[in-house]
Enzyme design. Structure first.
Site, PDB file in Angstrom:
ATOM      1  NE  ARG A 179       7.064  -5.733   9.278  1.00  0.00           N
ATOM      2  CZ  ARG A 179       7.742  -6.640   8.579  1.00  0.00           C
ATOM      3  NH1 ARG A 179       8.896  -7.102   9.024  1.00  0.00           N
ATOM      4  NH2 ARG A 179       7.256  -7.092   7.429  1.00  0.00           N
ATOM      5  CD  GLU A 200       2.229  -1.655   3.100  1.00  0.00           C
ATOM      6  OE1 GLU A 200       2.605  -2.772   3.489  1.00  0.00           O
ATOM      7  OE2 GLU A 200       2.227  -0.656   3.831  1.00  0.00           O
ATOM      8  CG  ASN A 257       4.823  -9.548   3.742  1.00  0.00           C
ATOM      9  OD1 ASN A 257       5.335 -10.343   2.970  1.00  0.00           O
ATOM     10  ND2 ASN A 257       5.464  -9.014   4.758  1.00  0.00           N
ATOM     11  CB  CYS A 294      10.814  -4.404   2.622  1.00  0.00           C
ATOM     12  SG  CYS A 294       9.288  -3.472   2.569  1.00  0.00           S
TER      13      CYS A 294
HETATM   14  C1  PEP Z   1       4.466  -5.858   3.610  1.00  0.00           C
HETATM   15  O1  PEP Z   1       3.268  -5.639   3.707  1.00  0.00           O
HETATM   16  O2  PEP Z   1       4.973  -6.568   2.719  1.00  0.00           O
HETATM   17  C2  PEP Z   1       5.391  -5.279   4.594  1.00  0.00           C
HETATM   18  C3  PEP Z   1       6.689  -5.388   4.441  1.00  0.00           C
HETATM   19  O3  PEP Z   1       4.852  -4.652   5.665  1.00  0.00           O
HETATM   20  P1  PEP Z   1       4.240  -5.455   6.921  1.00  0.00           P
HETATM   21  O4  PEP Z   1       4.593  -6.901   6.727  1.00  0.00           O
HETATM   22  O5  PEP Z   1       4.850  -4.875   8.138  1.00  0.00           O
HETATM   23  O6  PEP Z   1       2.801  -5.171   6.811  1.00  0.00           O
HETATM   24 MG    MG Z   2       2.606  -4.097   5.026  1.00  0.00          MG
END
Ligand code: PEP
Ligand code: MG
Length: 617
Positions: free
Chosen positions: A328, A472, A495, A543
């Site tokens: 990230r 996502e 997420n 992820c």
């Molecule tokens: C997600 O959204 O699942 C992700 C891995 O990205 P972030 O948590 O950085 O938004």
């Molecule tokens: Mg994300």
């Protein structure tokens, strides 16, 4: 970090009359965010009153100064209203004490003498808003204190209320977005109303025993950072800052999601036993490091680490990750006033790629916006954009395509690093994709940057590193077959996928009970996008935080996933789960789960399967 607790002490009776410190054990419950036990003293981050230096302004700045005051009044009013909605979770005595106080604050933030007087001082005395507020509050307090009234304690209380609201206004007027946690005593349990991801990036896990905050959800970015740092943490704990005082002894249980203030000897003894048990488990799991992540029937599963700050690199090595599945890059943009340029970015990512020694590192380009709308970054990027729904606004790839110079600098740094690394050691990933055109547009910029670098005489790999898309959003998941034609790989970010599918803010404690990655709608989207990738034999990984939950491994393997990226600390337990599974069992189990429509039933099945594996294993 926001500290929003009105300090009742500031407005209450003189010290002699204060109630004695409570020493009965009080247990506050919240959301379990990062496992581990912390025993320590509370360090509550409510700042002492901000001492703003006296400041005068030019005559031409009066309107802007009045606007600053109006903005601070609005922010203060919002904070007080929010505190009021929280009263319900407090013990009755605390409610009785606080409710009239908050009402008084709300009145003073309306059309009150304090606000009118401060406005006049800006206009007539050409004072900065914080100086005008302080002067007016002091003048009012003096009038109150000199009143002829036998109830001296009542007068002091009212004067204290005026001063307290002035302090709140001053805090909002002089807010410093970059905080340092250097004054936190070693071994303390940090307590706050809210901890932002940028705050979390500043915490030193070697100094801070635990973290607890009133705000925040299990899969918000602050939670992710705390897990990554291995700091036991509880978020979304209402009533915490009302109950905890600096110096209170406490036991924080990051797996149970509880904070015991003034713990009894029984609680303390139990906590010490748990600390010893954690240490034994760590030792046992450490032995898995060199063993492959392979199922009982020989199926290899790739276990990668997510990285939010470079300090995690040693943990990643220790955990035996096969690479970094999600770097990230936001860390580089936090807690600073300027934007990192191409060279800054090269200097930040290059050591990470080198440390991974040829193992793949997937660098995700800046995912700014939405929940991650950090003030530090906003200071460096003027988007002139104020969305009513920032999570649905200019976030991730949308923002980068509007500000291509940001994407260009990041691509250029990454391509220069890739030229110095073995083929396949670097991959690039785009956040918040919703339409195939975004991948196409980003690829055009990617190719253009490569050409420009070559013209500049820079070494660029012949074959550019793979360019993948994060899946996502529900839109991306349902159009995954179309996006798959443009992208080189997928990483499913569960997420955000859960947040956007269920319309539940992942960082909001108030709706945390509705945030459920096992909701059938989320699982169906994961299944759809996984199958779209597999049909094209395109690499696909997960992820999001789901990937690091050992109980969900059977389901994810059963859906066809063979690559999981998670916080490094989760890798050993996930590996243990993988090594106990048979792919055929997983596929049958996933089919059964996907026939369900009730999230509670799905959870039951998942828990049941995990318990069965534990018994068998
Ligand atoms: C997600 O959204 O699942 C992700 C891995 O990205 P972030 O948590 O950085 O938004
Ligand atoms: Mg994300």
């Amino acid at each position: 970090m926001k500290t929003e607790r009105p300090d009742p002490k500031a407005a209450a009776d003189p010290p002699a009359k204060r109630p004695p410190r409570r020493s009965r054990e009080v247990v506050i419950r919240g959301i379990a965010v990062a496992p581990g036990i912390a025993i320590g003293e509370v360090f509550d981050t409510s700042e002492p009153p901000a001492e703003a230096p006296r400041r005068a302004i030019e005559a031409g700045a009066v309107d802007a100064e009045k606007q600053r005051l109006a903005t601070a009044v609005a922010a203060s009013r919002k904070q007080v209203a929010k505190l009021k909605t929280r009263l319900g979770v407090l013990p009755e005595e605390a409610q009785e004490e606080l409710e009239p106080l908050l009402d008084a604050y709300a009145l003073m933030l309306g059309d009150s003498r304090l606000i009118r007087g401060a406005r006049k001082r800006i206009e007539n005395e050409l004072l900065a808003a914080e100086t005008a507020v302080a002067d007016e509050a002091e003048a009012i307090a003096e009038v109150i204190l000199s009143a002829r009234d036998d109830d001296k304690a009542g007068l002091r209380r009212r004067a204290g209320e005026v001063r307290e609201i002035a302090r709140r206004l001053t805090r909002n007027l002089t807010q410093n977005p970059f905080r340092s946690f250097k004054d936190v005593p070693e071994g303390a349990i940090l307590v706050a109303v809210e901890l932002t991801p940028a705050d979390a990036a500043l915490l030193d896990p070697a100094r801070i025993a635990g973290v607890a905050a009133e705000e925040g959800g299990a899969d918000g970015h602050t939670a992710i950072m705390l897990r990554a740092l291995g700091i036991p943490a509880v978020l979304g704990a209402p009533g915490l800052t009302e109950a905890a005082r600096r110096g209170d002894p406490a036991v924080l249980d990051g797996a149970a999601g509880s904070i015991a203030l003034h713990p009894t000897t029984v609680t303390l003894g139990h906590a010490k036993d748990q600390i010893a048990a954690y240490a034994r488990e760590r030792q046992r799991l450490g032995k898995l490091r060199r063993l492959p992540a392979v199922t009982t029937d020989g199926e290899q599963v790739e276990l990668l680490a997510n990285l939010e700050i470079p300090a995690e690199l040693p943990l990643i090595a220790q955990a035996g990750a096969q690479g970094i599945g999600l770097l990230r890059s936001e860390f580089l943009f936090m807690n600073r006033e300027d934007l990192p340029d191409e060279d800054d970015q090269f200097a930040a990512y290059h050591p990470i790629v080198e440390a991974m020694n040829g193992d793949p590192v997937t660098i995700r380009v800046l995912d700014w916006g939405g929940e991650k709308d950090m003030e530090a970054l906003a200071a460096g990027v003027e988007t002139h954009h104020a969305s009513a729904n920032p999570a649905l606004g200019l976030r991730g790839i949308r923002m980068l395509l509007k500000r291509p110079e940001l994407l260009e600098a990041q691509f250029a740094a990454i391509l220069r690093i890739a030229a110095r690394a073995p083929e396949g050691a670097v991959r690039v990933m785009l956040p918040m994709v919703t339409v195939p055109e975004e991948v196409k547009a980003a690829r055009d910029i990617y190719d253009r940057v490569a050409r420009r670098l070559r013209r500049r005489g820079e070494k660029v790999p012949e074959k550019l590193p793979e360019l993948g898309a994060m899946i996502e959003t529900p839109g991306a998941a349902l159009a995954a077959d179309a996006i798959a034609l443009e992208a080189d790989f997928f990483a499913i970010g569960t997420n955000d996928l859960a947040m956007y599918t269920l319309a539940v803010d992942r960082g909001d404690a108030e709706v945390a009970h509705l945030y459920d990655p096992l909701h059938p709608a989320v699982l169906r989207l994961v299944q759809f996008s996984t199958e779209a990738a597999l049909r094209l034999r395109m690499p696909v990984s997960i992820c999001g935080e789901m990937a690091g939950n050992p109980a969900l491994v059977p389901l994810l393997l059963g859906l066809g996933i063979r690559s999981l990226s998670m916080n490094a600390g989760a890798i050993p337990r996930v590996k243990q789960a993988v090594r106990a599974l048979d792919i055929g069992d997983c596929a049958r189990f996933a089919r059964r789960v996907m026939e369900q429509s009730d999230p509670a039933r799905i959870r039951e099945l998942v828990d049941g399967f995990a318990a069965g594996v534990t018994e068998r294993g």
